[in-house]
Scaffold this motif. Sequence first.
Motif, PDB file in Angstrom:
ATOM      1  N   ASP A  80       0.826  -1.212   0.000  1.00 51.91           N
ATOM      2  CA  ASP A  80       0.000   0.000   0.000  1.00 51.91           C
ATOM      3  C   ASP A  80       0.857   1.256   0.000  1.00 51.91           C
ATOM      4  O   ASP A  80       0.602   2.192  -0.761  1.00 51.91           O
ATOM      5  N   HIS A  81       1.875   1.271   0.846  1.00 49.58           N
ATOM      6  CA  HIS A  81       2.754   2.441   0.927  1.00 49.58           C
ATOM      7  C   HIS A  81       3.488   2.673  -0.390  1.00 49.58           C
ATOM      8  O   HIS A  81       3.548   3.801  -0.886  1.00 49.58           O
ATOM      9  N   GLU A  83       2.701   1.709  -3.426  1.00 51.82           N
ATOM     10  CA  GLU A  83       1.781   2.139  -4.480  1.00 51.82           C
ATOM     11  C   GLU A  83       1.366   3.592  -4.307  1.00 51.82           C
ATOM     12  O   GLU A  83       1.301   4.344  -5.286  1.00 51.82           O
ATOM     13  N   ARG A  84       1.109   4.009  -3.074  1.00 50.33           N
ATOM     14  CA  ARG A  84       0.761   5.423  -2.818  1.00 50.33           C
ATOM     15  C   ARG A  84       1.933   6.341  -3.148  1.00 50.33           C
ATOM     16  O   ARG A  84       1.758   7.390  -3.763  1.00 50.33           O
ATOM     17  N   GLN A  87       2.331   6.682  -6.873  1.00 49.20           N
ATOM     18  CA  GLN A  87       1.251   7.512  -7.412  1.00 49.20           C
ATOM     19  C   GLN A  87       1.506   8.991  -7.127  1.00 49.20           C
ATOM     20  O   GLN A  87       1.332   9.838  -8.006  1.00 49.20           O
TER      21      GLN A  87
END
Length: 182
Positions: A80-81, A83-84, A87
């Motif tokens: 999650d980290h 990918e964020r 982005q």
Amino acid sequence: MLTYHAYAGRIVGEHGLRVPVEPGARLLSETASWQLAHRVVGTWTEDLDTDKVPSTVTSYVLHLAGELAEHLVDPSDLRDHAERLCQVIENAPRAKGQRANLPQELVKVVATQQLRVALLPLVEEYAQSKRREGAMDFADQMSLAALLAAEHPEVVAGERARYGAVLLDEYQDTGHAQRVLL
């Protein structure tokens, strides 16, 4: 007198069923860990977008697995980290006069994050392989001992009753899981 790992091994050996770890789980040497991880990499059938050779991928998998354990980070949280972060970097507004393409340093950051995410299924398969074989590595041992210290107050109470003081050598080399255990 015990090293962190020896102490963690004792804690896991005495209280491992609370997490749960099977009694008698064997501790993998560095060589055995490498062999198991290399077997995971060598038999991997899914696409892996990298030009790295299997021995390099094996090193990356072991390093990433160890760092996740050392910092008590779940692979899904890292995913999650990463990918964020990618982005945010890729979609950040450009300053006036800034080129449309990302600077090379940021391209490298994004590539590193993407490789980590791509390696996570291998890291997870390595963890499952250890469980199937009733084994753990040094990083597992430390993270499990930290988990016991963090989530089982009865273990903490027993250890505090057993030892009146703890003396540390070279605290600057102490990692996160070791600090939680301490």
